[in-house]
Design an enzyme around this catalytic site. Structure first.
Site, short mmCIF file in Angstrom:
data_model
loop_
_atom_site.label_atom_id
_atom_site.label_comp_id
_atom_site.label_asym_id
_atom_site.label_seq_id
_atom_site.Cartn_x
_atom_site.Cartn_y
_atom_site.Cartn_z
CG ASN A 160 -7.32 -2.68 -5.65
OD1 ASN A 160 -6.39 -3.45 -5.39
ND2 ASN A 160 -7.63 -1.66 -4.84
CG ASP A 177 -2.09 0.90 1.11
OD1 ASP A 177 -2.31 1.42 0.00
OD2 ASP A 177 -2.80 1.10 2.11
C1 FPP Z 1 -1.90 -0.07 -3.42
O1 FPP Z 1 -1.42 1.27 -3.35
C2 FPP Z 1 -1.29 -0.75 -4.56
C3 FPP Z 1 -1.97 -1.35 -5.59
C4 FPP Z 1 -3.43 -1.39 -5.66
C5 FPP Z 1 -1.25 -1.96 -6.73
C6 FPP Z 1 -0.02 -2.72 -6.38
C7 FPP Z 1 0.74 -2.98 -7.62
C8 FPP Z 1 2.08 -2.96 -7.74
C9 FPP Z 1 3.00 -2.77 -6.60
C10 FPP Z 1 2.74 -3.12 -9.06
C11 FPP Z 1 2.48 -4.39 -9.81
C12 FPP Z 1 2.61 -5.65 -9.03
C13 FPP Z 1 3.26 -6.77 -9.44
C14 FPP Z 1 3.15 -8.00 -8.61
C15 FPP Z 1 4.11 -6.81 -10.65
P1 FPP Z 1 -2.47 2.45 -3.47
O2 FPP Z 1 -2.61 2.78 -4.90
O3 FPP Z 1 -3.74 2.05 -2.79
O4 FPP Z 1 -1.76 3.60 -2.70
P2 FPP Z 1 -2.48 4.75 -1.86
O5 FPP Z 1 -3.12 4.09 -0.68
O6 FPP Z 1 -1.35 5.63 -1.47
O7 FPP Z 1 -3.47 5.43 -2.76
#
Ligand code: FPP
Length: 232
Positions: A50, A2
């Protein structure tokens, strides 16, 4: 994993660049986990919730995921990593589903580490799909519901071959489980850090593991019992 969005916003960038930076943390975490001898690593990459993000962000995440699979798999395979995908994969494009199946088949016999990527995953979904499969199997084999116990039920869960997680790490400062491996995490140690995922590196993982080593896992027993068990 996150904190990608906030990491980008803090730098006046689009949220998507936070996800791109997050891929580098994925790389670092896998390498360091392998170095530390961790046998099972599970990454929560995309939750069933998501999908409700802006369409552009969802499409970009799909692209990023597809690209990362293409680019990273040869090195992972060479290093003996077995890749698994858990979640309701049927919602992904045919191309992405095929790629995930191909990667899982290619790396199936690798035994250095099992890397599970949870995509379109939700802990409640997992429990429900396991319940449906189990009921069907009991019905097919004419087995009484009296036979149902935790061991039987867990055979139908997504991570049925894996041990229950020892440690959950959540980055980004939120202190909740957010529908991750609900059944499997009953006794997991929880580690929350305010570090945003793109800033999570080898040292951050070492710190989480170090914290884990300070815990006393009692599984309902008394400290005295745990101590006596350790001495045996
Ligand atoms: C949450 O951060 C993250 C995600 C929903 C996506 C995670 C994806 C990756 C790390 C890249 C691809 C993964 C692989 C396995 C290749 P957020 O967007 O909710 O952050 P925030 O809470 O700050 O808005």
């Amino acid at each position: 994993m996150d904190g990608n969005g906030r990491w980008a916003t803090q730098r006046n960038k689009y949220r998507t660049s936070g996800h791109k930076a997050g891929v580098e943390s994925v790389r670092k975490t896998i390498r360091q986990s392998s170095k530390l001898g961790i046998k099972w690593l599970t990454l929560f990459a995309f939750s069933s919730e998501n999908w409700s993000r802006p369409q552009k962000e969802v499409s970009m995440l799909m692209e990023l995921f597809t690209r990362a699979l293409k680019k990273e798999v040869p090195e992972l395979h060479e290093n003996g990593v077995r890749l698994n995908f858990i979640g309701d994969l049927s919602r992904f494009s045919d191309g992405l589903q095929k790629r995930m199946n191909k990667v899982a088949a290619l790396t199936h016999n690798n035994d250095k580490m099992v890397l599970t990527i949870a995509v379109n995953y939700g802990g409640r979904w997992d429990i429900l799909q396991a319940a449906k499969k189990m009921v069907q199997a009991l019905d097919d084999d004419n087995v009484s519901s009296k036979e149902i116990n935790e061991d039987l039920f867990s055979r139908y869960l997504s991570m049925n071959e894996a041990p229950n997680p020892d440690l959950l790490i959540r980055t980004g400062g939120e202190m909740r489980i957010s529908n991750f491996l609900l059944w499997q995490m009953a006794y997991s140690e929880l580690y929350f850090t305010s570090t945003l995922w793109p800033d999570f590196d080898e040292e951050s993982l070492n710190q989480a593991i170090e914290s884990y080593h300070q815990r006393e896992r009692r599984f309902g027993k008394t400290p005295k019992q745990v101590k006596e068990n350790k001495q045996c």
